[in-house]
Motif scaffolding. Structure first.
Motif, PDB file in Angstrom:
ATOM      1  N   GLU A 130       1.000  -1.188  -0.055  1.00  0.00           N
ATOM      2  CA  GLU A 130       0.127   0.351  -0.635  1.00  0.00           C
ATOM      3  C   GLU A 130       0.746   1.241   0.416  1.00  0.00           C
ATOM      4  N   PHE A 131       0.465   2.271  -0.686  1.00  0.00           N
ATOM      5  CA  PHE A 131       1.350   3.366  -1.016  1.00  0.00           C
ATOM      6  C   PHE A 131      -0.185   4.902  -0.709  1.00  0.00           C
ATOM      7  N   GLU A 132       1.008   5.766   0.519  1.00  0.00           N
ATOM      8  CA  GLU A 132      -0.367   6.966   0.000  1.00  0.00           C
ATOM      9  C   GLU A 132       1.082   7.950  -0.729  1.00  0.00           C
ATOM     10  N   LEU A 133       0.811   8.508  -2.105  1.00  0.00           N
ATOM     11  CA  LEU A 133       0.778   9.439  -2.404  1.00  0.00           C
ATOM     12  C   LEU A 133       0.004  11.516  -2.418  1.00  0.00           C
ATOM     13  N   ASN A 134       1.320  11.889  -2.700  1.00  0.00           N
ATOM     14  CA  ASN A 134       0.372  13.839  -2.722  1.00  0.00           C
ATOM     15  C   ASN A 134       0.364  14.183  -4.522  1.00  0.00           C
ATOM     16  N   TYR A 135      -0.504  14.752  -5.097  1.00  0.00           N
ATOM     17  CA  TYR A 135      -0.142  15.612  -6.069  1.00  0.00           C
ATOM     18  C   TYR A 135      -0.274  17.070  -6.193  1.00  0.00           C
ATOM     19  N   LEU A 136       0.203  17.737  -7.326  1.00  0.00           N
ATOM     20  CA  LEU A 136      -0.212  19.345  -6.910  1.00  0.00           C
ATOM     21  C   LEU A 136      -0.240  19.158  -8.665  1.00  0.00           C
ATOM     22  N   THR A 137      -0.901  20.498  -8.581  1.00  0.00           N
ATOM     23  CA  THR A 137      -1.605  21.165 -10.033  1.00  0.00           C
ATOM     24  C   THR A 137      -0.703  22.687 -10.298  1.00  0.00           C
ATOM     25  N   PHE A 138       0.341  22.591 -11.125  1.00  0.00           N
ATOM     26  CA  PHE A 138       0.386  24.289 -11.088  1.00  0.00           C
ATOM     27  C   PHE A 138       1.556  24.514 -12.144  1.00  0.00           C
ATOM     28  N   ASP A 139       0.389  25.754 -13.090  1.00  0.00           N
ATOM     29  CA  ASP A 139       1.187  26.423 -14.406  1.00  0.00           C
ATOM     30  C   ASP A 139       1.036  25.326 -15.825  1.00  0.00           C
ATOM     31  N   HIS A 140      -0.251  24.977 -15.564  1.00  0.00           N
ATOM     32  CA  HIS A 140      -0.287  23.876 -16.466  1.00  0.00           C
ATOM     33  C   HIS A 140       0.868  22.181 -16.093  1.00  0.00           C
ATOM     34  N   HIS A 141       0.710  21.936 -15.277  1.00  0.00           N
ATOM     35  CA  HIS A 141       1.640  20.875 -15.168  1.00  0.00           C
ATOM     36  C   HIS A 141       1.380  19.775 -13.602  1.00  0.00           C
ATOM     37  N   VAL A 142       0.950  18.854 -13.488  1.00  0.00           N
ATOM     38  CA  VAL A 142       1.042  18.326 -12.760  1.00  0.00           C
ATOM     39  C   VAL A 142       2.128  17.529 -12.011  1.00  0.00           C
ATOM     40  N   LEU A 143       2.593  16.740 -10.493  1.00  0.00           N
ATOM     41  CA  LEU A 143       3.495  16.853 -10.005  1.00  0.00           C
ATOM     42  C   LEU A 143       2.784  15.523  -8.620  1.00  0.00           C
ATOM     43  N   VAL A 144       2.784  14.474  -8.392  1.00  0.00           N
ATOM     44  CA  VAL A 144       2.516  13.451  -8.107  1.00  0.00           C
ATOM     45  C   VAL A 144       4.122  12.636  -7.882  1.00  0.00           C
ATOM     46  N   TRP A 145       4.590  12.266  -5.960  1.00  0.00           N
ATOM     47  CA  TRP A 145       5.447  11.650  -5.589  1.00  0.00           C
ATOM     48  C   TRP A 145       4.857  11.120  -3.983  1.00  0.00           C
ATOM     49  N   VAL A 146       5.948  10.392  -3.639  1.00  0.00           N
ATOM     50  CA  VAL A 146       5.519   9.275  -2.976  1.00  0.00           C
ATOM     51  C   VAL A 146       6.766   8.678  -1.943  1.00  0.00           C
ATOM     52  N   VAL A 147       6.644   8.872  -0.908  1.00  0.00           N
ATOM     53  CA  VAL A 147       7.754   8.346  -0.032  1.00  0.00           C
ATOM     54  C   VAL A 147       7.048   7.395   0.513  1.00  0.00           C
ATOM     55  N   GLY A 148       7.864   6.405   0.679  1.00  0.00           N
ATOM     56  CA  GLY A 148       7.617   5.191   1.833  1.00  0.00           C
ATOM     57  C   GLY A 148       7.503   3.982   1.200  1.00  0.00           C
TER      58      GLY A 148
END
Length: 211
Positions: free
Chosen positions: A193-211
């Motif tokens: 199982e994973f928990e991720l975070n996402y962010l949209t800015f300047d017409h881009h999508v950024l997603v990251w995962v830790v652990g």
């Protein structure tokens, strides 16, 4: 210098994003690049890809006081030869992003929403995930799905991963930024199982995962 933002997360990870506004020569002057890596970059035909590689180096120079040596494992996963720090790297024509953590494994991915992600629906999503798509934000949702699966793929460092069958992202609705839940199904059937975070800015999508 185009360090767009640097963020220290609650889980002790560091995320940094660099907007590529410089020329190749300016990027070279902003970083210290080992000669063998500089030679490798010089053979890249695409000027855009050369600048992306150089921007990664410029960003690393901003994040570390001392010179770092960037290498890649056989599966393409990056690592720092002289640092006990886990790293993941991603880039588009306009941005490069890096995530670091001293202990936990990490993964990150960025994509431009100018890209048509309809092909992602066919090759990377399960039938259930396709059913969960919203018509009004379909391309943005597909971009987040893709970035999430790419980030997990980088985190687990697997070979020949089937994104549709092995990476399941729970239903979500895009809200500019938020959290995602996902499961990676190993070939032996073990589910991680994973928990991720996402962010949209300047017409881009950024997603990251830790652990």
């Amino acid at each position: 210098m185009a360090l767009t933002f640097k963020k220290e997360l609650d889980n002790d990870a560091t995320i940094a994003v660099w907007e590529i506004t410089e020329t190749e020569d300016e990027l070279k002057n902003l970083s210290s690049i080992p000669s063998d890596e500089m030679e490798e970059i010089s053979y890249i035909n695409s000027a855009s890809l050369r600048k992306q590689r150089l921007a990664v180096r410029a960003l690393l120079s901003q994040l570390f006081d001392e010179k770092v040596y960037l290498s890649h494992h056989d599966n393409g996963k990056p690592y720092l030869e002289n640092m006990v720090t886990n790293i993941s790297i991603t880039h588009t024509e306009k941005y490069v992003a890096i995530i670091l953590h001293d202990v936990e494994e990490v993964g990150i991915d960025i994509e431009s929403l100018d890209r048509d992600f309809s092909v992602v629906e066919l090759k990377a999503l399960s039938d259930e995930e396709i059913d969960d798509l919203d018509d009004d934000k379909r391309n943005e949702q597909l971009a987040i799905y893709w970035c999430a699966k790419e980030a997990i793929f980088k985190r687990v460092s697997g070979y020949k991963v089937d994104f549709a069958e092995q990476i399941e992202v729970e239903r979500f609705h895009p809200h500019g930024e938020g959290e995602l839940e996902a499961t990676f199904i190993h070939k032996d059937g073990y589910e991680e199982e994973f928990e991720l975070n996402y962010l949209t800015f300047d017409h881009h999508v950024l997603v990251w995962v830790v652990g």
